[in-house]
Design an enzyme around this catalytic site. Sequence first.
Site, PDB file in Angstrom:
ATOM      1  N   HIS A   1       0.841  -1.202   0.000  1.00  0.00           N
ATOM      2  CA  HIS A   1       0.000   0.000   0.000  1.00  0.00           C
ATOM      3  C   HIS A   1       0.880   1.257   0.000  1.00  0.00           C
ATOM      4  O   HIS A   1       2.050   1.205   0.354  1.00  0.00           O
ATOM      5  CB  HIS A   1      -0.900   0.042   1.239  1.00  0.00           C
ATOM      6  CG  HIS A   1      -2.115  -0.820   1.135  1.00  0.00           C
ATOM      7  ND1 HIS A   1      -2.111  -2.147   1.488  1.00  0.00           N
ATOM      8  CD2 HIS A   1      -3.380  -0.554   0.699  1.00  0.00           C
ATOM      9  CE1 HIS A   1      -3.318  -2.657   1.291  1.00  0.00           C
ATOM     10  NE2 HIS A   1      -4.108  -1.724   0.812  1.00  0.00           N
TER      11      HIS A   1
ATOM     12  N   LYS B   1      -0.536   4.891   4.532  1.00  0.00           N
ATOM     13  CA  LYS B   1      -1.444   3.968   5.228  1.00  0.00           C
ATOM     14  C   LYS B   1      -0.983   3.782   6.667  1.00  0.00           C
ATOM     15  O   LYS B   1       0.186   3.522   6.939  1.00  0.00           O
ATOM     16  CB  LYS B   1      -1.501   2.623   4.486  1.00  0.00           C
ATOM     17  CG  LYS B   1      -2.521   1.681   5.106  1.00  0.00           C
ATOM     18  CD  LYS B   1      -2.919   0.569   4.173  1.00  0.00           C
ATOM     19  CE  LYS B   1      -3.903  -0.380   4.825  1.00  0.00           C
ATOM     20  NZ  LYS B   1      -5.189   0.262   5.157  1.00  0.00           N
TER      21      LYS B   1
HETATM   22  P1  NAD Z   1      -7.544   9.945   4.557  1.00  0.00           P
HETATM   23  O1  NAD Z   1      -6.587  10.221   5.684  1.00  0.00           O
HETATM   24  O2  NAD Z   1      -7.251  10.502   3.201  1.00  0.00           O
HETATM   25  O3  NAD Z   1      -9.005  10.444   4.972  1.00  0.00           O
HETATM   26  C1  NAD Z   1      -9.581  10.278   6.236  1.00  0.00           C
HETATM   27  C2  NAD Z   1     -10.425  11.513   6.506  1.00  0.00           C
HETATM   28  O4  NAD Z   1     -11.208  11.281   7.696  1.00  0.00           O
HETATM   29  C3  NAD Z   1      -9.579  12.774   6.749  1.00  0.00           C
HETATM   30  O5  NAD Z   1     -10.049  13.819   5.903  1.00  0.00           O
HETATM   31  C4  NAD Z   1      -9.841  13.069   8.224  1.00  0.00           C
HETATM   32  O6  NAD Z   1      -9.793  14.465   8.519  1.00  0.00           O
HETATM   33  C5  NAD Z   1     -11.235  12.500   8.398  1.00  0.00           C
HETATM   34  N1  NAD Z   1     -11.626  12.293   9.796  1.00  0.00           N
HETATM   35  C6  NAD Z   1     -10.875  11.795  10.807  1.00  0.00           C
HETATM   36  N2  NAD Z   1     -11.586  11.818  11.953  1.00  0.00           N
HETATM   37  C7  NAD Z   1     -12.813  12.339  11.633  1.00  0.00           C
HETATM   38  C8  NAD Z   1     -13.984  12.618  12.373  1.00  0.00           C
HETATM   39  N3  NAD Z   1     -14.031  12.383  13.681  1.00  0.00           N
HETATM   40  N4  NAD Z   1     -15.065  13.134  11.720  1.00  0.00           N
HETATM   41  C9  NAD Z   1     -15.021  13.377  10.410  1.00  0.00           C
HETATM   42  N5  NAD Z   1     -13.909  13.156   9.655  1.00  0.00           N
HETATM   43  C10 NAD Z   1     -12.845  12.641  10.270  1.00  0.00           C
HETATM   44  O7  NAD Z   1      -7.686   8.354   4.506  1.00  0.00           O
HETATM   45  P2  NAD Z   1      -8.328   7.449   3.351  1.00  0.00           P
HETATM   46  O8  NAD Z   1      -7.255   6.938   2.441  1.00  0.00           O
HETATM   47  O9  NAD Z   1      -9.508   8.136   2.750  1.00  0.00           O
HETATM   48  O10 NAD Z   1      -8.794   6.177   4.224  1.00  0.00           O
HETATM   49  C11 NAD Z   1      -9.713   6.304   5.302  1.00  0.00           C
HETATM   50  C12 NAD Z   1      -9.956   4.926   5.917  1.00  0.00           C
HETATM   51  O11 NAD Z   1     -10.577   4.077   4.957  1.00  0.00           O
HETATM   52  C13 NAD Z   1      -8.673   4.184   6.348  1.00  0.00           C
HETATM   53  O12 NAD Z   1      -8.962   3.454   7.539  1.00  0.00           O
HETATM   54  C14 NAD Z   1      -8.407   3.230   5.185  1.00  0.00           C
HETATM   55  O13 NAD Z   1      -7.658   2.075   5.564  1.00  0.00           O
HETATM   56  C15 NAD Z   1      -9.835   2.854   4.837  1.00  0.00           C
HETATM   57  N6  NAD Z   1     -10.035   2.315   3.474  1.00  0.00           N
HETATM   58  C16 NAD Z   1     -10.900   1.285   3.349  1.00  0.00           C
HETATM   59  C17 NAD Z   1     -11.218   0.778   2.097  1.00  0.00           C
HETATM   60  C18 NAD Z   1     -12.266  -0.291   1.981  1.00  0.00           C
HETATM   61  O14 NAD Z   1     -12.596  -0.743   0.850  1.00  0.00           O
HETATM   62  N7  NAD Z   1     -12.867  -0.730   3.111  1.00  0.00           N
HETATM   63  C19 NAD Z   1     -10.613   1.321   0.951  1.00  0.00           C
HETATM   64  C20 NAD Z   1      -9.723   2.380   1.107  1.00  0.00           C
HETATM   65  C21 NAD Z   1      -9.444   2.886   2.375  1.00  0.00           C
END
Ligand code: NAD
Length: 257
Positions: A146, A150
């Site tokens: 990744h 991450k």
């Molecule tokens: P990222 O850091 O780009 O985005 C996360 C966002 O959440 C940020 O903008 C942050 O400010 C916000 N955030 C944090 N706490 C918050 C709160 N209390 N209220 C509102 N917003 C809040 O990360 P990303 O790449 O978008 O990934 C996010 C999560 O999704 C990670 O855990 C990642 O592993 C997961 N993910 C899962 C899948 C899937 O298919 N299940 C796919 C991709 C990513």
Amino acid sequence: MRVVVPGAAGKMGKMVIEAVLAAGGSVAGAVERSGHAAIGAAAAPGVQVGDDFAGALRAADVYIDFTAPEATGGHVEAAAELGVAAVIGTTGLGPEARAAIMRAGARIAVVVAPNFSLGVNLVCALVEEAARVLGAGYDLEVVETHHRQKRDAPSGTALAIGEALARGRGLDLGTARRAGRDGDVGARPPGEIGLHAVRGGDVVGEHTAFFFGDGERVEITHRATSRSVFAAGAVRAAAWAIGQPPGVYSMRDVLGL
Ligand code: NAD
């Protein structure tokens, strides 16, 4: 379908907003954590990023959570209070968030998936079958790659693949898993499932399950090249969740796999 998107300024949040609109849904709220630089910015036509998650839920059918493990429990508790369905993609969840999800599942439909892509969910079914067919003579290892930002390792998807391998082989992943090897670790015991994380660059997500036998090996690989597959899958899960009775569901339920 009226959808609230917390983490609206994140990599996945932006993709989810696009996918909701592409599917003909509406963004009932785009939410970020208080103090985030994106608050007040446009998230979708006529929608600005705000910081009141529970307030936004009042006009919603469902919310889609790709945020951070420490935010997920509070979000699902608020949704259970208001009877709004939940789709949770955030990975690296701890015991508190998991307990909150189980409690919420008594009141609302919650879909939780470490990976919302159709391909990965198919791969989980395939590796379970392969582990069952190949049997104890084959050593099982999972390698995932990744992007450098991450936070959690191994990835939630690698754990899901590990669980599927363990089911196929009749093992318990909790005791069989082996994270990396370093030093004088000795010969590989047969009942291990290795989980190895590689990090770097902008890799969206790659997973390979290896089945190492004597004289041959099988590899089953999934490569995601765009986050849009996760967003599209999450929106599909959201549309499905709205009509479901309370419970905690997986992407296999959504896809009927
Ligand atoms: P990222 O850091 O780009 O985005 C996360 C966002 O959440 C940020 O903008 C942050 O400010 C916000 N955030 C944090 N706490 C918050 C709160 N209390 N209220 C509102 N917003 C809040 O990360 P990303 O790449 O978008 O990934 C996010 C999560 O999704 C990670 O855990 C990642 O592993 C997961 N993910 C899962 C899948 C899937 O298919 N299940 C796919 C991709 C990513």
